[in-house]
Structure formats: structure tokens, C-alpha cells
Design a protein around this motif. Structure first.
Motif, short mmCIF file in Angstrom:
data_model
loop_
_atom_site.label_atom_id
_atom_site.label_comp_id
_atom_site.label_asym_id
_atom_site.label_seq_id
_atom_site.Cartn_x
_atom_site.Cartn_y
_atom_site.Cartn_z
N ALA A 105 0.82 -1.21 0.00
CA ALA A 105 0.00 0.00 0.00
C ALA A 105 0.85 1.26 0.00
CB ALA A 105 -0.93 -0.01 1.21
N SER A 106 1.93 1.27 0.77
CA SER A 106 2.78 2.45 0.81
C SER A 106 3.57 2.61 -0.48
CB SER A 106 3.75 2.37 2.01
OG SER A 106 4.61 1.25 1.89
N SER A 107 3.94 1.50 -1.09
CA SER A 107 4.67 1.57 -2.35
C SER A 107 3.81 2.17 -3.45
CB SER A 107 5.14 0.18 -2.75
OG SER A 107 6.07 0.24 -3.81
N ARG A 108 2.50 1.95 -3.37
CA ARG A 108 1.56 2.50 -4.35
C ARG A 108 0.96 3.83 -3.89
NH1 ARG A 108 -0.44 -1.06 -8.14
NH2 ARG A 108 -1.43 0.84 -8.95
N ASN A 109 1.48 4.40 -2.80
CA ASN A 109 0.96 5.67 -2.27
C ASN A 109 -0.53 5.61 -1.99
OD1 ASN A 109 3.44 7.18 -2.31
ND2 ASN A 109 3.23 7.30 -4.55
N LEU A 110 -0.98 4.42 -1.59
CA LEU A 110 -2.41 4.20 -1.39
C LEU A 110 -2.97 5.03 -0.25
CD1 LEU A 110 -4.83 2.48 -2.33
CD2 LEU A 110 -4.15 0.76 -0.64
N PHE A 111 -2.23 5.13 0.85
CA PHE A 111 -2.75 5.87 2.01
C PHE A 111 -2.92 7.35 1.68
CE2 PHE A 111 -0.21 2.34 3.86
CZ PHE A 111 -1.27 1.63 4.40
N ASP A 112 -1.92 7.94 1.01
CA ASP A 112 -2.02 9.35 0.64
C ASP A 112 -3.14 9.56 -0.37
OD1 ASP A 112 0.14 9.92 2.25
OD2 ASP A 112 1.61 9.80 0.62
N GLY A 113 -3.27 8.62 -1.29
CA GLY A 113 -4.32 8.75 -2.30
C GLY A 113 -5.71 8.70 -1.71
N ILE A 114 -5.93 7.80 -0.76
CA ILE A 114 -7.24 7.70 -0.12
C ILE A 114 -7.55 8.97 0.67
CG2 ILE A 114 -8.52 6.48 1.67
CD1 ILE A 114 -7.08 3.91 0.76
N THR A 115 -6.53 9.45 1.41
CA THR A 115 -6.73 10.67 2.18
C THR A 115 -7.10 11.84 1.28
OG1 THR A 115 -5.15 9.93 3.85
CG2 THR A 115 -5.62 12.28 3.79
N TRP A 116 -6.42 11.96 0.14
CA TRP A 116 -6.74 13.04 -0.81
C TRP A 116 -8.14 12.87 -1.39
CZ3 TRP A 116 -7.58 12.55 -6.17
CH2 TRP A 116 -7.74 13.77 -6.86
N ALA A 117 -8.50 11.65 -1.77
CA ALA A 117 -9.82 11.42 -2.37
C ALA A 117 -10.94 11.83 -1.43
CB ALA A 117 -9.96 9.95 -2.77
N LYS A 118 -10.76 11.62 -0.13
CA LYS A 118 -11.79 12.00 0.83
C LYS A 118 -11.99 13.51 0.91
CE LYS A 118 -11.67 7.94 3.85
NZ LYS A 118 -13.13 7.66 3.75
N VAL A 130 -10.63 13.29 -9.96
CA VAL A 130 -9.83 12.10 -9.66
C VAL A 130 -8.88 11.78 -10.80
CG1 VAL A 130 -9.97 9.60 -9.39
CG2 VAL A 130 -11.44 11.07 -8.01
N GLU A 131 -9.37 11.83 -12.02
CA GLU A 131 -8.54 11.48 -13.17
C GLU A 131 -7.37 12.43 -13.34
OE1 GLU A 131 -8.57 8.74 -15.06
OE2 GLU A 131 -10.04 8.11 -13.58
N THR A 132 -7.58 13.71 -13.06
CA THR A 132 -6.49 14.66 -13.21
C THR A 132 -5.55 14.66 -12.00
OG1 THR A 132 -7.89 16.43 -12.31
CG2 THR A 132 -7.84 16.16 -14.71
N GLY A 133 -6.11 14.32 -10.82
CA GLY A 133 -5.30 14.40 -9.61
C GLY A 133 -4.52 13.15 -9.27
N LYS A 134 -4.87 12.03 -9.89
CA LYS A 134 -4.24 10.77 -9.51
C LYS A 134 -2.76 10.69 -9.87
CE LYS A 134 -5.43 8.16 -13.69
NZ LYS A 134 -6.21 7.01 -14.21
N LYS A 135 -2.33 11.59 -10.77
CA LYS A 135 -0.94 11.54 -11.21
C LYS A 135 0.05 11.77 -10.06
CE LYS A 135 -2.16 13.28 -15.80
NZ LYS A 135 -2.00 14.40 -16.78
N GLN A 136 -0.41 12.52 -9.05
CA GLN A 136 0.49 12.82 -7.94
C GLN A 136 0.74 11.61 -7.05
OE1 GLN A 136 -1.49 15.50 -5.01
NE2 GLN A 136 -3.33 15.14 -6.25
N PHE A 137 -0.01 10.53 -7.28
CA PHE A 137 0.11 9.35 -6.43
C PHE A 137 0.65 8.13 -7.18
CE2 PHE A 137 -3.52 11.87 -4.82
CZ PHE A 137 -2.94 12.30 -3.64
N VAL A 138 1.30 8.36 -8.30
CA VAL A 138 1.91 7.26 -9.03
C VAL A 138 2.95 6.57 -8.13
CG1 VAL A 138 3.37 6.62 -10.98
CG2 VAL A 138 1.55 8.33 -11.28
N GLY A 139 2.83 5.26 -8.01
CA GLY A 139 3.71 4.52 -7.12
C GLY A 139 4.59 3.54 -7.84
N LYS A 140 5.08 2.57 -7.11
CA LYS A 140 5.95 1.55 -7.66
C LYS A 140 5.42 0.17 -7.32
CE LYS A 140 10.17 4.32 -7.20
NZ LYS A 140 11.53 4.38 -6.58
#
Length: 398
Positions: A105-118, A130-140
Motif C-alpha cells: 500500500a505504501s509503495s503505491r501511495n495508497l494511504f495518501d491517495g485515499i486521504t486526498w480522495a476523501k 480524480v482522473e487529473t489528480g491521480k498523477k500525484q500518487f503514481v507509485g511503484k
């Protein structure tokens, strides 16, 4: 069963809510579970702080339904001849699952992404945002990356094996690996010859060692310099393993990309790119039940036979219980103690059928089985005789 065994009901005190499946281990007429008992034979505890608790003279054992025993006055127990148990490995699967979950989850920036989506609640055109903002959460992806595992106990070995199944490369270091852990470890895990090798080669590092004087602040400025830029560090062991000031600086500079910890505090919450988990490592129904059952079985075995497994202050010692009369003595680890015990028994014209003696630091534990039918009148005299021996802490008969 010997005529010496369990001549009265044993009382088990609980200091926390203990899973009923564990308490059911004591579900017979030889035991009574009473959370209010003032004179318990044993205590089963989870997180209750026992350091200021008066230990009754009747207390023989304390079992922690979990791995850590920081809440138990272990040194005080040792001086009083009270066995302190823990349950290593009972929560291993629960912790392993959370380690791997947060690693991905941390490798995919999942926690930050969920917090932002809320934060988009109440906004218009959320899907477009969401489509324009998701770029900031590109992970590995973790596939093909190297996971460093420090400590190959019950948890570390499970993490290493399952990381291989996720197509990661695994390099591990543990100079004190047990035989059981070695047998359970996949041959595909690369053995590091030094901890510095783990620091240098890993994209992710997870630590599974106890907190001791040697491991305190083991993650500090100098070792961060050895690591790859952006390394993720996972700590589900103890907060004291990390020098928090140095970790904050490493996160700020980007040398450490993420710090995932199960031990949030005021400092961690201020750290950039820290992922604070609210101490959920062992918080599953299955883990709590496993720990409770294991703790209860260890207490029951000790009270009924004197055998000790998974003690943090007594030496582990086991002697198959055949029903013969048994003497168990906890004593200072000094020369000729076994000889003095044997002499005391021989003075009552009793023969020794079997014996085990194990030591741990300044103390030792001896169990002796007697190859005779023993009249109950002999026992008080034998116990009194053994207690007269200098260095004896406690004596029990079965």
C-alpha cells in the motif's frame, strides 16, 4: 497421576479481557478463573501494566498473551521464583499480513491517495478531479524489488517466504537464527553476511528484532547513509529501534522515502512521509485467540507438571510426566546444587528415576522424578529440607 499433583483448585486471575477460547483451557474442576482473586496461582495478562502491582506470595506464574513483556516486572518475578511466559509466534501470521499489506500500500501511495480522495467530498465533477489528480500518487510495484529482512524469528521468516511468492528478491540477516526458523525458511532467501549488506541492497527494509541495549536506535544517521535513496522502512517490532530525530531528517531529505510504523507518537505524526499504523500488528480475532490459548496451555502445563516452555526469565525445561512423584526447584546457578538436591532426596530413602537441570544466567531450574511410591506425610519434610539449601528460591512437588 501422582498423589502429589494438584491437591487443591488452582485460581487463574485475568488482568485484561482474555479470549474465551483461551480461558476454556482451564475449563475443568481443577481450575477457577477469577479476575478479582487476591491469591491467584497464575495470572494471564495482555497489556495491563503490572509494575506497580503487588505480587501475592501464592503466585507461581504470569503468562503474557503476546510477545512483548514490557508490562511485566520480569526481574522482580525472577527474584521471587515466578515464571513469566510469553507467546512467541502466536500472532506471527497477523503481523506478517499487515507488514505485506502496508509494504504494497505504501509503495503505491495508497494511504495518501485515499486521504486526498476523501477531501473531494462535496466537490463537483469528482470523477474528473480524480482522473487529473491521480498523477500525484503514481507509485511503484514491488515485483522484482529487493526486500531486506532483519530478524528471522517467527514473523520475519513468514514475511521473507511470502515476499518471495510476491516475486520479490529477499535478502535477510539474523546472526542468531534458530534451528526451527532455519528449517522453515525458503532456500531462495539470500543470506546477508552483515546487516550493512541488507542496508545497502534493499529497496524495502522490514525489521523484526527485540528491543535490547544492542538494538536500541539501530536505525540512525550513519546507517541511513548506506541505504538506497527513497528506501522504505517498516517497523512492526518496537519504536525504540529507530532514532526518531535521525529518521525525521532522513524523511525530510528523501533519503528514506517512507517510514511505516506500528508505533505512532507525537514525533512520528510530525514526520514527512511517515505512515502511522495504530498498533494493529496483532489486532485480529485469530491472533488474540491464538495468544490466549498458547498462554493458557503453558500455564496449565507448568502448574500440573512443572514443565516450562517459552519463559522469558526461567530456563525452558521439559521432562515427560509419567505420574511419578516430582520435585521442581528454582535456584541460584551455583556449583553442587544438583548434588545437594540429590542428597536431600536420598535422606528419605528415595531413588531418582529421571532428572533435568537447565540454567539461565544466574539461575537454574531442576526437576527430579522419584522412583518410589511416596507417602504424603514425607512431602512436607522433603520440601522443608530442600528449602534449607542455600540458593533455593522456590520448591514445588507434584
Amino acid at each position: 497421576m501422582s498423589i502429589l499433583t494438584m491437591d487443591k483448585v488452582k485460581t487463574i486471575k485475568t488482568l485484561n479481557d482474555i479470549a474465551q477460547s483461551g480461558l476454556n483451557v482451564f475449563n475443568n474442576d481443577r481450575y477457577m478463573v477469577d479476575k478479582d482473586s487476591e491469591h491467584p496461582d497464575a495470572i494471564v495478562v495482555r497489556s495491563f501494566n503490572m509494575h506497580d502491582l503487588e505480587l501475592d506470595s501464592n503466585l507461581k506464574a504470569i503468562a503474557r498473551a503476546g510477545a512483548g513483556v514490557n508490562n511485566i516486572p520480569v526481574d522482580k518475578c525472577t527474584e521471587r521464583g515466578i515464571v513469566a511466559f510469553n507467546t512467541p509466534g502466536a500472532n506471527a501470521n497477523a503481523v506478517k499480513e499487515l507488514v505485506l499489506t502496508t509494504l504494497m500500500a505504501s509503495s503505491r501511495n495508497l494511504f495518501d491517495g485515499i486521504t486526498w480522495a476523501k477531501t473531494l467530498e462535496g466537490e463537483t465533477e469528482v470523477a474528473k478531479r480524480v482522473e487529473t489528480g491521480k498523477k500525484q500518487f503514481v507509485g511503484k510495484e514491488i515485483k522484482g524489488k529487493t526486500l531486506g529482512v532483519i530478524g528471522l524469528g517467527a514473523i520475519g521468516a513468514l514475511v521473507a517466504n511470502d515476499a518471495l511468492r510476491l516475486d520479490m528478491d529477499v535478502v535477510a540477516y539474523d546472526p542468531f537464527i534458530s534451528i526451527d526458523a532455519a528449517w522453515s525458511l525458503s532456500r531462495k532467501v539470500h543470506r546477508a553476511m552483515s546487516i550493512e549488506q541488507v542496508f545497502a541492497e534493499s529497496d524495502y527494509i522490514t525489521v523484526h528484532v527485540p528491543l535490547t541495549e544492542d538494538t536500541k536506535d539501530m536505525f540512525h544517521e550513519e546507517v541511513f547513509r548506506l541505504m538506497k535513496p527513497g528506501v522504505h522502512i517498516l517497523n512492526f517490532s518496537r519504536d525504540g529501534l529507530i532514532n526518531e530525530e535521525d529518521m525525521a531528517a532522513a524523511l525530510e531529505s528523501g533519503k528514506v522515502g517512507k517510514y511505516i510504523t506500528d508505533f505512532p507518537n507525537e514525533n512520528v505524526l510530525k514526520m514527512k512521509n511517515a505512515v502511522p499504523i495504530p498498533h494493529l500488528g496483532a489486532s485480529t480475532q485469530e491472533s488474540e485467540e491464538n495468544c490466549a490459548i498458547m498462554a493458557a496451555r503453558q500455564v496449565k502445563e507448568f502448574l500440573e507438571t512443572g514443565n516450562i516452555k517459552n519463559s522469558v526469565n526461567f530456563p525452558n525445561a521439559s521432562l515427560p510426566y509419567t505420574g511419578k512423584p516430582r520435585v521442581a526447584a528454582f535456584h541460584k546457578n551455583v556449583p553442587n546444587m544438583v548434588g545437594q538436591l540429590s542428597t536431600a532426596i536420598s535422606e528419605y530413602d528415595l531413588n531418582i528415576a529421571d532428572m533435568v537441570n537447565r540454567s539461565r544466567g544466574d539461575y537454574a531450574y531442576t526437576m527430579i522424578d522419584i522412583d518410589n511410591e511416596v507417602n504424603g506425610d514425607i512431602i512436607p519434610g522433603l520440601e522443608a529440607k530442600i528449602k534449607e539449601i542455600e540458593g533455593i528460591v522456590t520448591v514445588r512437588t507434584f
